[in-house]
Write an enzyme that holds these catalytic residues in place. Structure first.
Site, PDB file in Angstrom:
ATOM      1  N   LYS A  68     -14.623 -23.872 -12.648  1.00 52.13           N
ATOM      2  CA  LYS A  68     -15.305 -24.346 -13.998  1.00 52.13           C
ATOM      3  C   LYS A  68     -15.976 -23.343 -14.616  1.00 52.13           C
ATOM      4  O   LYS A  68     -16.897 -22.839 -14.185  1.00 52.13           O
ATOM      5  CB  LYS A  68     -15.935 -25.737 -13.660  1.00 52.13           C
ATOM      6  CG  LYS A  68     -16.235 -26.635 -15.087  1.00 52.13           C
ATOM      7  CD  LYS A  68     -17.077 -27.994 -14.309  1.00 52.13           C
ATOM      8  CE  LYS A  68     -17.520 -28.681 -15.772  1.00 52.13           C
ATOM      9  NZ  LYS A  68     -18.009 -30.164 -15.187  1.00 52.13           N
TER      10      LYS A  68
ATOM     11  N   SER B  63     -16.628 -33.718 -17.754  1.00 51.32           N
ATOM     12  CA  SER B  63     -16.314 -32.323 -18.454  1.00 51.32           C
ATOM     13  C   SER B  63     -15.443 -31.359 -17.573  1.00 51.32           C
ATOM     14  O   SER B  63     -15.318 -30.453 -18.075  1.00 51.32           O
ATOM     15  CB  SER B  63     -17.726 -32.058 -18.485  1.00 51.32           C
ATOM     16  OG  SER B  63     -18.508 -31.628 -17.254  1.00 51.32           O
TER      17      SER B  63
ATOM     18  N   SER C 152     -18.118 -36.516 -14.329  1.00 48.06           N
ATOM     19  CA  SER C 152     -17.428 -35.109 -14.756  1.00 48.06           C
ATOM     20  C   SER C 152     -16.407 -34.911 -13.766  1.00 48.06           C
ATOM     21  O   SER C 152     -15.393 -34.015 -14.079  1.00 48.06           O
ATOM     22  CB  SER C 152     -18.098 -34.155 -15.165  1.00 48.06           C
ATOM     23  OG  SER C 152     -18.878 -34.549 -16.466  1.00 48.06           O
TER      24      SER C 152
END
Length: 456
Positions: free
Chosen positions: A76, A151, A175
């Site tokens: 990420k 996210s 997320s």
């Protein structure tokens, strides 16, 4: 020829370990898939193909060095990666290249995984829709006109599209779970401290946790076994290593089912899919009971703690996008009395849930209150006819759970009539990550929704 890009990480690891395939062969298969598919979904935003192939060749030359030997992995874009651009989704850091890896990256690489690149995230991970001013939006592989969630939306989309077999992510308000639900993959929000977070500003902050994402629950466990474990840099790091539950199946387990977590509005399409989940566990031999929960105290507690954290982490409002700035501005208004109230609310909720866990082994609930929404919309403004007051409110079904200090997995539960993925959330008592994954594994084995790939 086998479609290596859609084999599970567990299957690939076995083939690599026994040298039935080479790390270079596996890497090339995934890089070719990225080249063909990624431009359409925008999941991997920084690619290090040449470096990945060189590392794969060295892995073949030196032999297996860990349980993830030769497996491609994407990180990420909130996690620092040494020598690889890390933007945090912010134009301020558009060309930022860290000189060290974050702990989760170090652990994955030490286990033999090979970094392919970085996955897209909203600015500083703010919100459950993956779009930012650096890279734009990530699109859902099952419907390119829909959001991939967030996210960790880039991670979920990359997994669903077969770009990587494993990806990491983080979860404050859903997320790791929301994008998994939106993209028909699996994500685990571990018990805080299971995967240590070495924050330099808020070492005691337990709402945000790093964790694993994969296409199967078995792959989640494979990855969790690598990234979990004690680190003295975290004051609440769990000392015991992660070990899977030795029991299989769900026969005799006590399952609580809440279709709306205490009265939250839920889109009828989501409700129709998730309503099948308790029936599946009932047929597998679990004792399933519908429960009437009241988690509403989590609303104020979550918002106060989140706002406080954003004010701490982002003192310069002028360089922030609108969502991040709104959170930081809210944080500047937080008082000592607000924090005291939030702590009392969270403590009371924790105590009530401790009594709840005396009666139930897991709680089953929707992950998100809606299926994937149009990618052009900044957030969900209405759920089942109920207006949402701001961009956070549509994710209450996920962020209320974050306040419980509990592990929660998102597992594919089926598809709407339009073919949009929907996940179900399996929540356990604090520290019972293994039991949560045991239930998730049993559910996955009989439903096999994960085997339905997008038609890219």
């Amino acid at each position: 020829m086998r479609q290596l890009h859609y084999l599970s990480a567990t299957e690939l690891a076995a083939l690599l370990r026994t040298r039935q395939v080479s790390a270079v062969e596996v890497m090339r298969a995934h890089l070719e898939r990225i080249e063909r598919v990624n431009p359409r979904i925008n999941a991997i935003v920084t690619l290090v193909a040449e470096r990945a192939l060189e590392e794969a060749a060295r892995a073949d030359a030196h032999g297996p060095k860990g349980p993830l030997h030769g497996l491609p992995v994407a990180h990420k874009d909130l996690f620092d990666t040494a020598g690889i651009r890390t933007t945090y989704g912010s134009p301020v850091y558009a060309h930022h290249v860290p000189d060290r890896d974050d702990l989760i990256v170090r652990r994955l690489r030490a286990a033999g995984a090979i970094t392919v690149g970085k996955t897209n995230t909203p600015e500083y991970g703010t919100g459950s829709h993956t779009v930012n001013d650096v890279f734009g939006a990530t699109r859902n592989p099952y419907d390119l006109g829909r959001s991939a969630g967030g996210s960790s939306g880039g991670a979920a989309a990359a997994l669903a599209a077969g770009l990587v077999p494993l990806a990491d992510g983080s979860d404050m308000g859903g997320s790791l779970r929301n994008p998994a639900s939106f993209c028909n993959v699996a994500g685990l929000r571990p018990t805080p401290g299971r995967v240590p977070d070495l924050s330099g500003k808020a070492a005691w902050y337990t709402l945000s946790v790093p964790g694993p994402m994969a296409r199967t629950v078995g792959d989640l466990e494979l990855m969790l076994g690598v990234v979990a474990g004690f680190d003295a840099g975290s004051p609440y790091s769990i000392a015991a290593p992660y070990t899977p539950d030795p029991e299989e199946g769900v026969r005799g387990l006590r399952v609580a089912w809440s279709p709306d977590l205490g009265g939250l509005p839920v889109d009828p399409r989501t409700a129709e899919v998730t309503a099948q989940a308790p029936r599946v566990l009932l047929e597998l031999g679990a004792d399933v009971e519908a429960v009437d929960l009241d988690l509403s105290d989590a609303e104020d507690a979550f918002r106060v703690y989140r706002a406080w954290y954003y004010a701490l982490a982002h003192p310069d409002l002028d360089v922030l996008g609108p969502n991040t700035r709104w959170n930081a501005e809210q944080g500047r208004r937080v008082t000592g009395a607000d924090l005291a109230r939030a702590e009392v609310l969270r403590t009371g909720l924790y105590r009530r849930m401790a009594a709840f866990w005396d009666d139930y082994d897991v709680l089953l609930a929707p992950v998100s209150q809606v299926p994937p929404f149009p990618v052009e919309e900044p957030y969900v403004a209405e759920v089942a006819g109920v207006a949402m007051p701001d961009y956070l409110a549509w994710m209450r079904s996920a962020y209320w759970v974050s306040v419980l200090h509990a592990p929660a997995a998102s597992v594919p539960a089926g598809f709407t009539a339009e073919g949009l993925p929907v996940g179900v959330q399996i929540i356990g008592r604090p520290f019972a990550d293994a039991r949560v994954l045991r239930v998730a594994r049993a559910f996955e084995a009989v439903t096999a929704h994960h085997a339905r790939h997008p038609s890219l």
